[in-house]
Write a protein that holds these residues in place. Structure first.
Motif, PDB file in Angstrom:
ATOM      1  N   LEU A 131      45.687  45.537  35.977  1.00 42.96           N
ATOM      2  CA  LEU A 131      46.321  45.781  34.758  1.00 42.96           C
ATOM      3  C   LEU A 131      46.408  44.516  33.892  1.00 42.96           C
ATOM      4  O   LEU A 131      46.297  44.535  32.720  1.00 42.96           O
ATOM      5  N   LEU A 132      47.059  43.450  34.520  1.00 44.98           N
ATOM      6  CA  LEU A 132      47.026  42.366  33.716  1.00 44.98           C
ATOM      7  C   LEU A 132      45.697  41.730  33.052  1.00 44.98           C
ATOM      8  O   LEU A 132      45.838  41.370  32.179  1.00 44.98           O
ATOM      9  N   ILE A 133      44.777  41.680  34.011  1.00 37.54           N
ATOM     10  CA  ILE A 133      43.542  41.427  33.631  1.00 37.54           C
ATOM     11  C   ILE A 133      43.178  42.008  32.340  1.00 37.54           C
ATOM     12  O   ILE A 133      42.482  41.656  31.311  1.00 37.54           O
ATOM     13  N   ALA A 134      43.335  43.321  32.490  1.00 36.44           N
ATOM     14  CA  ALA A 134      42.819  44.490  31.348  1.00 36.44           C
ATOM     15  C   ALA A 134      43.627  44.094  30.088  1.00 36.44           C
ATOM     16  O   ALA A 134      43.215  44.149  28.995  1.00 36.44           O
ATOM     17  N   LEU A 135      44.869  43.826  30.430  1.00 34.05           N
ATOM     18  CA  LEU A 135      45.722  43.612  29.208  1.00 34.05           C
ATOM     19  C   LEU A 135      45.479  42.333  28.285  1.00 34.05           C
ATOM     20  O   LEU A 135      45.345  42.413  27.128  1.00 34.05           O
ATOM     21  N   VAL A 136      45.205  41.295  29.387  1.00 32.66           N
ATOM     22  CA  VAL A 136      44.799  40.067  28.598  1.00 32.66           C
ATOM     23  C   VAL A 136      43.436  40.226  27.857  1.00 32.66           C
ATOM     24  O   VAL A 136      43.373  39.577  26.792  1.00 32.66           O
ATOM     25  N   GLN A 137      42.514  41.090  28.350  1.00 28.10           N
ATOM     26  CA  GLN A 137      41.228  41.226  27.632  1.00 28.10           C
ATOM     27  C   GLN A 137      41.600  42.168  26.296  1.00 28.10           C
ATOM     28  O   GLN A 137      40.835  41.790  25.447  1.00 28.10           O
ATOM     29  N   LYS A 138      42.274  42.981  26.406  1.00 29.93           N
ATOM     30  CA  LYS A 138      42.839  43.937  25.378  1.00 29.93           C
ATOM     31  C   LYS A 138      43.154  42.986  24.252  1.00 29.93           C
ATOM     32  O   LYS A 138      42.776  43.364  23.085  1.00 29.93           O
ATOM     33  N   ILE A 139      44.281  42.260  24.473  1.00 30.70           N
ATOM     34  CA  ILE A 139      44.705  41.236  23.659  1.00 30.70           C
ATOM     35  C   ILE A 139      43.755  40.664  22.856  1.00 30.70           C
ATOM     36  O   ILE A 139      43.666  40.336  21.640  1.00 30.70           O
ATOM     37  N   ASN A 140      42.901  39.921  23.798  1.00 28.27           N
ATOM     38  CA  ASN A 140      41.820  39.134  23.189  1.00 28.27           C
ATOM     39  C   ASN A 140      40.862  39.711  22.028  1.00 28.27           C
ATOM     40  O   ASN A 140      40.575  39.175  21.246  1.00 28.27           O
ATOM     41  N   ALA A 141      40.355  40.865  22.747  1.00 31.80           N
ATOM     42  CA  ALA A 141      39.487  41.833  21.957  1.00 31.80           C
ATOM     43  C   ALA A 141      40.148  42.378  20.729  1.00 31.80           C
ATOM     44  O   ALA A 141      39.577  42.254  19.597  1.00 31.80           O
ATOM     45  N   ARG A 142      41.478  42.547  20.788  1.00 31.26           N
ATOM     46  CA  ARG A 142      42.244  42.957  19.517  1.00 31.26           C
ATOM     47  C   ARG A 142      42.410  41.745  18.357  1.00 31.26           C
ATOM     48  O   ARG A 142      42.085  41.946  17.337  1.00 31.26           O
ATOM     49  N   ALA A 143      42.641  40.806  18.995  1.00 34.28           N
ATOM     50  CA  ALA A 143      42.489  39.651  18.283  1.00 34.28           C
ATOM     51  C   ALA A 143      41.405  39.199  17.512  1.00 34.28           C
ATOM     52  O   ALA A 143      41.311  38.960  16.227  1.00 34.28           O
ATOM     53  N   GLU A 144      40.179  39.182  18.328  1.00 36.36           N
ATOM     54  CA  GLU A 144      38.980  39.006  17.815  1.00 36.36           C
ATOM     55  C   GLU A 144      38.484  40.117  16.637  1.00 36.36           C
ATOM     56  O   GLU A 144      37.981  39.782  15.514  1.00 36.36           O
ATOM     57  N   ARG A 145      38.870  41.490  16.818  1.00 41.38           N
ATOM     58  CA  ARG A 145      38.606  42.459  15.831  1.00 41.38           C
ATOM     59  C   ARG A 145      39.319  42.076  14.458  1.00 41.38           C
ATOM     60  O   ARG A 145      38.875  42.274  13.503  1.00 41.38           O
ATOM     61  N   ARG A 146      40.507  41.707  14.765  1.00 42.28           N
ATOM     62  CA  ARG A 146      41.575  41.402  13.544  1.00 42.28           C
ATOM     63  C   ARG A 146      40.930  40.113  12.811  1.00 42.28           C
ATOM     64  O   ARG A 146      40.827  40.398  11.503  1.00 42.28           O
ATOM     65  N   VAL A 147      40.621  39.151  13.389  1.00 41.55           N
ATOM     66  CA  VAL A 147      40.118  38.076  12.625  1.00 41.55           C
ATOM     67  C   VAL A 147      38.544  38.284  11.867  1.00 41.55           C
ATOM     68  O   VAL A 147      38.544  37.756  11.030  1.00 41.55           O
ATOM     69  N   GLU A 148      37.734  39.051  12.677  1.00 42.58           N
ATOM     70  CA  GLU A 148      36.501  39.422  12.126  1.00 42.58           C
ATOM     71  C   GLU A 148      36.950  40.180  10.900  1.00 42.58           C
ATOM     72  O   GLU A 148      36.131  40.204   9.881  1.00 42.58           O
ATOM     73  N   ARG A 149      37.847  41.151  10.992  1.00 44.98           N
ATOM     74  CA  ARG A 149      38.016  41.944   9.827  1.00 44.98           C
ATOM     75  C   ARG A 149      38.483  40.952   8.654  1.00 44.98           C
ATOM     76  O   ARG A 149      38.148  41.151   7.391  1.00 44.98           O
ATOM     77  N   GLN A 150      39.292  40.007   9.027  1.00 51.60           N
ATOM     78  CA  GLN A 150      39.892  39.065   7.934  1.00 51.60           C
ATOM     79  C   GLN A 150      38.684  38.042   7.049  1.00 51.60           C
ATOM     80  O   GLN A 150      38.788  38.086   6.089  1.00 51.60           O
TER      81      GLN A 150
END
Length: 286
Positions: A131-150
């Motif tokens: 769960l910790l690994i998946a959560l870190v990956q989720k946080i990173n993926a969400r940050a990348e998507r947000r930056v890509e939109r910006q």
């Protein structure tokens, strides 16, 4: 004869489990004691699988693991027992309600609860790591998507850059004494030049820096809640010296776990340890 042999072995299994549990056997029994609502709630919680990947799920698993650890089951309780046998008793126990556990005799009830709690303790530990690994990956993926939109909103890919640069160079050479606004802007247009600059800035280095900034923002405002209970619950070990700074950082988190909310920075002497991880990152308190 086979049934008799199996029954005899299960009696040995039960007696050995009760002997190893000793006085600790009262812990599992408390889960199904009549009138013990906290025990029944913990038993029900132990039976549940982790929910969707998220901070709430991770903190729930941490509480669940700490709850089963408080029962004090000894290590190696079923170390010399068949995994299939323990799994069978676990499967039997996980289907039972607290009232169902009161029907069998105590010498059967205790091994049932012990098999369930011991198995779930190992399973929850593994699930918490996943769960910790998946959560870190989720946080990173969400940050990348947000930056890509910006970045997508900030710039538009400019086509024919070679031709534009050639025209700009030709205009600059042909009219060296004029200002940029009078000599170059009319050639390609001010908007096109601004698009070129915006595209150049949106390179990989800038992208990573923005992702890091977004990650730190998400962590500081929300996900930092997991850093105090997580190191207390999970033990992290690593023999690879390349990752020694990460292990030092985890030790530092544990050292400051009890600090009050007003503490915002580490002591000055701790900054060198953090600098080994990332020289550009300030020694801010997590």
């Amino acid at each position: 004869m086979l049934v008799a042999a199996r029954n005899r072995w299960e009696r040995v299994f039960c007696a050995r489990a009760i002997e190893r549990l000793g006085e600790v056997g009262g812990g599992p029994l408390a889960l199904v004691a009549e009138g013990n609502e906290d025990g029944a709630a913990l038993l029900a919680l132990l039976k549940r699988d982790p929910g969707a990947v998220g901070l709430d799920s991770l903190l729930t698993e941490v509480n669940k693991l700490n709850g089963v650890r408080r029962l004090g089951l000894p290590e190696g309780l079923f170390a010399d027992c068949s995994e299939k046998l323990v799994a069978a008793w676990r499967a039997r126990a996980i289907k039972m309600y607290p009232s169902d556990f009161r029907d069998p005799a105590e010498d059967v009830r205790i091994p049932l609860l012990a098999a369930l709690c011991s198995s779930r303790q190992a399973e929850i530990t593994d699930a918490l790591g996943d769960l910790l690994i998946a959560l870190v990956q989720k946080i990173n993926a969400r940050a990348e998507r947000r930056v890509e939109r910006q970045i997508t909103a900030e710039w538009k890919k400019v086509r024919g850059k070679e031709g534009i640069l050639f025209r700009l160079a030709d205009a600059a050479i042909g009219q060296p004494d004029k200002t940029v606004r009078t000599a170059l802007y009319p050639v390609v247009g001010e908007k096109t030049l601004r698009d070129l600059v915006a595209e150049a800035k949106a390179n990989e280095k800038v992208f990573k820096a923005k992702v890091r900034t977004t990650l730190r923002s998400s962590y500081s405002s929300y996900y930092r809640q997991m850093l105090t209970p997580l190191p207390r619950t999970l033990g992290f070990r690593c023999n690879n010296t390349a990752y020694r700074p990460v292990m030092d950082a985890l030790a530092l988190l544990g050292k400051y776990a009890g600090a009050d909310g007003k503490t915002r920075f580490y002591d000055a002497g701790e900054a060198a340890r953090l600098g080994a991880i990332d020289h550009s990152a300030p020694a801010a308190f997590p």
